[in-house]
Design a protein around this motif. Structure first.
Motif, PDB file in Angstrom:
ATOM      1  N   PRO A 392     -30.122  54.182 -41.214  1.00 54.87           N
ATOM      2  CA  PRO A 392     -29.994  53.623 -42.564  1.00 54.87           C
ATOM      3  C   PRO A 392     -30.233  52.114 -42.616  1.00 54.87           C
ATOM      4  O   PRO A 392     -30.781  51.605 -43.606  1.00 54.87           O
ATOM      5  N   TYR A 393     -29.836  51.390 -41.567  1.00 50.50           N
ATOM      6  CA  TYR A 393     -30.090  49.951 -41.533  1.00 50.50           C
ATOM      7  C   TYR A 393     -31.596  49.676 -41.403  1.00 50.50           C
ATOM      8  O   TYR A 393     -32.128  48.741 -42.011  1.00 50.50           O
ATOM      9  N   GLN A 394     -32.282  50.503 -40.610  1.00 53.51           N
ATOM     10  CA  GLN A 394     -33.727  50.351 -40.486  1.00 53.51           C
ATOM     11  C   GLN A 394     -34.417  50.662 -41.811  1.00 53.51           C
ATOM     12  O   GLN A 394     -35.369  49.971 -42.211  1.00 53.51           O
ATOM     13  N   ARG A 395     -33.942  51.701 -42.483  1.00 55.14           N
ATOM     14  CA  ARG A 395     -34.508  52.031 -43.790  1.00 55.14           C
ATOM     15  C   ARG A 395     -34.395  50.852 -44.744  1.00 55.14           C
ATOM     16  O   ARG A 395     -35.341  50.512 -45.465  1.00 55.14           O
ATOM     17  N   ASP A 396     -33.222  50.195 -44.769  1.00 58.10           N
ATOM     18  CA  ASP A 396     -33.029  49.061 -45.666  1.00 58.10           C
ATOM     19  C   ASP A 396     -33.977  47.919 -45.330  1.00 58.10           C
ATOM     20  O   ASP A 396     -34.536  47.265 -46.219  1.00 58.10           O
ATOM     21  N   ALA A 397     -34.160  47.667 -44.018  1.00 58.19           N
ATOM     22  CA  ALA A 397     -35.077  46.606 -43.606  1.00 58.19           C
ATOM     23  C   ALA A 397     -36.503  46.916 -44.035  1.00 58.19           C
ATOM     24  O   ALA A 397     -37.258  46.020 -44.443  1.00 58.19           O
ATOM     25  N   LEU A 398     -36.888  48.185 -43.951  1.00 62.97           N
ATOM     26  CA  LEU A 398     -38.233  48.569 -44.375  1.00 62.97           C
ATOM     27  C   LEU A 398     -38.372  48.553 -45.892  1.00 62.97           C
ATOM     28  O   LEU A 398     -39.444  48.215 -46.425  1.00 62.97           O
ATOM     29  N   ALA A 399     -37.300  48.915 -46.592  1.00 62.83           N
ATOM     30  CA  ALA A 399     -37.344  48.848 -48.060  1.00 62.83           C
ATOM     31  C   ALA A 399     -37.590  47.417 -48.523  1.00 62.83           C
ATOM     32  O   ALA A 399     -38.274  47.186 -49.534  1.00 62.83           O
ATOM     33  N   ARG A 400     -37.049  46.454 -47.791  1.00 64.73           N
ATOM     34  CA  ARG A 400     -37.278  45.042 -48.112  1.00 64.73           C
ATOM     35  C   ARG A 400     -38.728  44.648 -47.906  1.00 64.73           C
ATOM     36  O   ARG A 400     -39.190  43.624 -48.420  1.00 64.73           O
ATOM     37  N   ARG A 401     -39.464  45.450 -47.155  1.00 67.84           N
ATOM     38  CA  ARG A 401     -40.857  45.169 -46.839  1.00 67.84           C
ATOM     39  C   ARG A 401     -41.804  46.142 -47.526  1.00 67.84           C
ATOM     40  O   ARG A 401     -42.878  46.459 -47.019  1.00 67.84           O
ATOM     41  N   ALA A 402     -41.393  46.631 -48.682  1.00 67.66           N
ATOM     42  CA  ALA A 402     -42.227  47.476 -49.552  1.00 67.66           C
ATOM     43  C   ALA A 402     -42.646  48.791 -48.899  1.00 67.66           C
ATOM     44  O   ALA A 402     -43.691  49.346 -49.227  1.00 67.66           O
ATOM     45  N   MET A 403     -41.802  49.289 -48.008  1.00 70.87           N
ATOM     46  CA  MET A 403     -42.050  50.611 -47.452  1.00 70.87           C
ATOM     47  C   MET A 403     -41.275  51.654 -48.259  1.00 70.87           C
ATOM     48  O   MET A 403     -40.181  51.384 -48.752  1.00 70.87           O
ATOM     49  N   VAL A 404     -41.857  52.840 -48.376  1.00 64.59           N
ATOM     50  CA  VAL A 404     -41.156  53.983 -48.945  1.00 64.59           C
ATOM     51  C   VAL A 404     -40.596  54.764 -47.756  1.00 64.59           C
ATOM     52  O   VAL A 404     -41.347  55.401 -47.011  1.00 64.59           O
ATOM     53  N   VAL A 405     -39.288  54.679 -47.558  1.00 70.42           N
ATOM     54  CA  VAL A 405     -38.652  55.288 -46.387  1.00 70.42           C
ATOM     55  C   VAL A 405     -37.422  56.044 -46.866  1.00 70.42           C
ATOM     56  O   VAL A 405     -36.414  55.449 -47.240  1.00 70.42           O
ATOM     57  N   GLU A 406     -37.502  57.357 -46.866  1.00 74.71           N
ATOM     58  CA  GLU A 406     -36.373  58.152 -47.345  1.00 74.71           C
ATOM     59  C   GLU A 406     -36.463  59.550 -46.760  1.00 74.71           C
ATOM     60  O   GLU A 406     -37.466  59.921 -46.141  1.00 74.71           O
TER      61      GLU A 406
END
Length: 536
Positions: A392-406
Motif C-alpha cells: 500500500p505504501y508503494q501504491r501511494d508513492a506511484l499514485a503521486r507519480r500519475a500511475m494507476v495502481v490498484e
C-alpha cells in the motif's frame, strides 16, 4: 512536519513508514524500465488546510459534546477510506463530503446515546473502525450532515475463557493491540489481513474480512462465536455456542452488514494456541496451467496449508523479485501441536506431480533454507512477505507519480476459473489500452484457496495522466467488474461491498434476499440513519 507514528490523513498507514526518498527513486526506476516514457514527476500531497473544510452543520447535545471532534484534519481523515480513488482525490485536492463531527464513544452506553440522538435528528451515522476500507464503506457519500462514529476507545480484551478458548473483545480493538492482549495467555485470533495494523475487530466483522491464511478459517466469520450489536431498535446479543441449528443465524445477519444494520460493540471470538512449528516452501513452475492444477490439488488434498499463495509470473517478478515462466507458489504449514514436516512433504509430492520445482524450504525455528537454493530463490517467500506489507505504501508513492495502481479481487469455482481469468485479464488489458494508451501490466495471485475454487486477486499497474488517473481507474474497474459478474465470480471475496461495489452486488444477490435485507434495514434502522447507501 512528519510525525513517525501519526496516521497519514491522505494515504495508507503512518507518516513515518511511507517510502523513503531512496525507496521511491528505486521504485520509479523500476517503473521507468517497465513503462518507458511515462512521466514520473512526483506530486506531493497538499496541505490539508487547503481543503477549506466547512464548519459543522450539527451541534451535539451537551452530554455528548466531550466525545465529539470538529477538528478539520480529523474530519478529513475520517472522510474516506484508503482505496486508490481515495488517495488520488486527496492528492489532487478534491475534498468531497466530509463528516461534520467525529464522535468517539468510550462506552457502549455512549454508542446507544449517539444513535438515539442521531435517530431523533435524522443525522446519518457512518461507523468507522480503522478507516482502511477500499470500497467507499466509510465515506459519507450523500447530501446533508453526517457523523463519523469512531470506536477506537472500545479497545479491550474484556474476558478470556481459556477452557472454551474464546475471548470477549471490544470492537474498536486494533489488530496489534488485540494480539498483544492475547499473547500473555499463549493465544491468538490468527486473523491477519493486510490492514492488520490499521483496522479493528469491529471493522473485520462488519466487512466479513479475510485474513492472511489461505485455507480453513479464511474469514472472520469462521472465528466468530457471538456478537453484540447496538441498533436504533435495541441491542442484539447472540448466544455463545460452538454451533447451532436454531433457525437462521443472527450473527450471519450482522456479519458483513457494514454498519447499515447496527454498530457492533463487542464479540466473543474463537482463539487458537500460538503456533510452534512452521515450515515453508517456494515452488516454481514453467507452465501457469500446471501451477493452477498443482494449487488445486493441494486445496483438495485435506492438508490445509496456512499459506498457499500462487503468484503469476508478473506478480512474482514485481513483488517477490523472482523470475519464473509459469508461476511461483508460496506454501506454509504451521501447528501449535505437532511438527508439520509430513504435511509439507506430501504437498511437495503433489507439486512434483505437476512438474513444480522446489526452490527452497525454510523452517521458522532455524530460519535455514535447503535444497541448494540460491539466495534469490531462498528469499522469495520472505521478499513476498515484505512486499505484501509495503504494497500500500508503494501504491501511494506511484499514485503521486500519475500511475494507476490498484487491485480487485473475486472468487470462483475451479471449473469457472479458466474462462473467468481469461475474461478478466482481457477486460483489464483492453481497458488499459483504451484509457492509458496501452502502457500497463495486469497481475494475478491467489490469496485463498478452497476445495471448490480459488480467490484470484488482480493487480493493475498502468501509466496514467496526472489529473485523470481517477477517471482512468474507474473505467478499468467498471470493465473488470462487469467481466467478473458475467463469468460467475463474486464482486468481492474479502474487500466488502461498500458504495463502490453496489451496482455489481445488486446484480449478484437474489432479489428475494434483497427484499428481506431491505425489510431488516427498515426494522432495525427505521429512520435510515445507519451508513446510508451501503448494501441497500
Amino acid at each position: 512536519m512528519t510525525v513517525p507514528d501519526r496516521r497519514s490523513w491522505w494515504g495508507w498507514g503512518t507518516e513515518g513508514r511511507q517510502l523513503t526518498a531512496a525507496e521511491a527513486d528505486a521504485l520509479a526506476g523500476r517503473v521507468a524500465a517497465l513503462l518507458p516514457g511515462h512521466d514520473l514527476t512526483d506530486h506531493a500531497p497538499p496541505d490539508p488546510a487547503a481543503f477549506a473544510v466547512p464548519a459543522p452543520r450539527v451541534t451535539p447535545p451537551a452530554a455528548l459534546a466531550t466525545l465529539c471532534s470538529a477538528d478539520p484534519v480529523d474530519r478529513l481523515g475520517h472522510a474516506r477510506g484508503k482505496a486508490f480513488r481515495d488517495v488520488v482525490r486527496n492528492l489532487t485536492g478534491v475534498r468531497g463530503p466530509v463528516p461534520d463531527l467525529v464522535v468517539r464513544p468510550r462506552t457502549e452506553q455512549d454508542v446507544v446515546d449517539v444513535l438515539d440522538w442521531c435517530t431523533s435528528t435524522a443525522t446519518p451515522v457512518v461507523p468507522y473502525g480503522g478507516g482502511s476500507s477500499v470500497v467507499g464503506g466509510v465515506e459519507p457519500r450523500f447530501e446533508g450532515p453526517a457523523v463519523s462514529l469512531d470506536l477506537e476507545h472500545l479497545d479491550q480484551v474484556v474476558e478470556i475463557d481459556p477452557t472454551s478458548r474464546t475471548a470477549r473483545i471490544q470492537a474498536g480493538t486494533y489488530g496489534p493491540a488485540l494480539e498483544a492482549q492475547l499473547r500473555p495467555h499463549g493465544l491468538t485470533l490468527r486473523h491477519f489481513p493486510q490492514s492488520f495494523e490499521f483496522s479493528t475487530l469491529g471493522g473485520w466483522l462488519a466487512t466479513r474480512a479475510g485474513g492472511h491464511f489461505a485455507t480453513l478459517a479464511t474469514h472472520i466469520d469462521d472465528l466468530t462465536a457471538s456478537l453484540r450489536v447496538v441498533t436504533p431498535a435495541g441491542t442484539s446479543e447472540s448466544r455463545r455456542l460452538p454451533g447451532s441449528g436454531a433457525g437462521p443465524s443472527p450473527d450471519r445477519m450482522f456479519l458483513g452488514s457494514e454498519g447499515a444494520l447496527g454498530v457492533i460493540t463487542e464479540a466473543w471470538m474463537r482463539l487458537q494456541q500460538r503456533p510452534t512449528w512452521q515450515r515453508t516452501a517456494t515452488v516454481a513452475f514453467t507452465s501457469y496451467d500446471a501451477a493452477v492444477a498443482a494449487t488445486r490439488a493441494i486445496a483438495q488434498s485435506g492438508l490445509h496449508p496456512a499459506n498457499c499463495r500462487l503468484l503469476d509470473p508478473a506478480e512474482a517478478l514485481i513483488n517477490a523479485g523472482t523470475a519464473v515462466d509459469g508461476g511461483l507458489l508460496v506454501l506454509a504449514f504451521e501447528s501449535a501441536d505437532h511438527p508439520v514436516d509430513a504435511w509439507l512433504g506430501r504437498a511437495l509430492e503433489l507439486v512434483a506431480d505437476h512438474s513444480g520445482t522446489v526452490l527452497a524450504t525454510r523452517d521458522r525455528a532455524t530460519d535455514a533454507g535447503d535444497h541448494g537454493a540460491t539466495t534469490e530463490a531462498g528469499d522469495a517467500s520472505q521478499a513476498w512477505r515484505s512486499a505484501f506489507i509495503r504494497m500500500p505504501y508503494q501504491r501511494d508513492a506511484l499514485a503521486r507519480r500519475a500511475m494507476v495502481v490498484e487491485t480487485f479481487e473475486t472468487a470462483c469455482t475451479w471449473a469457472a476459473f479458466p474462462d473467468l481469468h481469461a475474461a478478466v485479464t482481457a477486460a483489464a488489458t483492453d481497458a488499459i489500452a483504451r484509457v492509458c494508451g496501452g502502457q500497463g501490466v495486469v497481475t494475478c495471485r491467489f490469496t485463498h484457496v478452497y476445495p471448490d475454487g480459488p480467490a484470484p486477486y488482480y493487480g493493475v499497474y498502468a501509466g496514467g495522466r496526472w489529473g485523470s488517473t481517477l477517471a482512468q481507474w474507474d473505467e478499468i474497474k467498471a470493465a473488470v467488474s462487469d467481466a467478473i459478474i458475467a463469468h460467475g465470480g463474486t464482486i468481492t471475496h474479502h474487500h466488502a461491498v461498500g458504495r463502490d461495489h453496489r451496482p455489481w452486488y445488486d446484480a449478484q444477490r437474489p432479489e428475494p434476499f434483497a427484499q428481506a435485507l431491505r425489510a431488516a434495514k427498515t426494522a432495525l434502522d427505521p429512520a435510515g440513519v445507519l451508513n446510508p447507501g451501503v448494501l441497500v
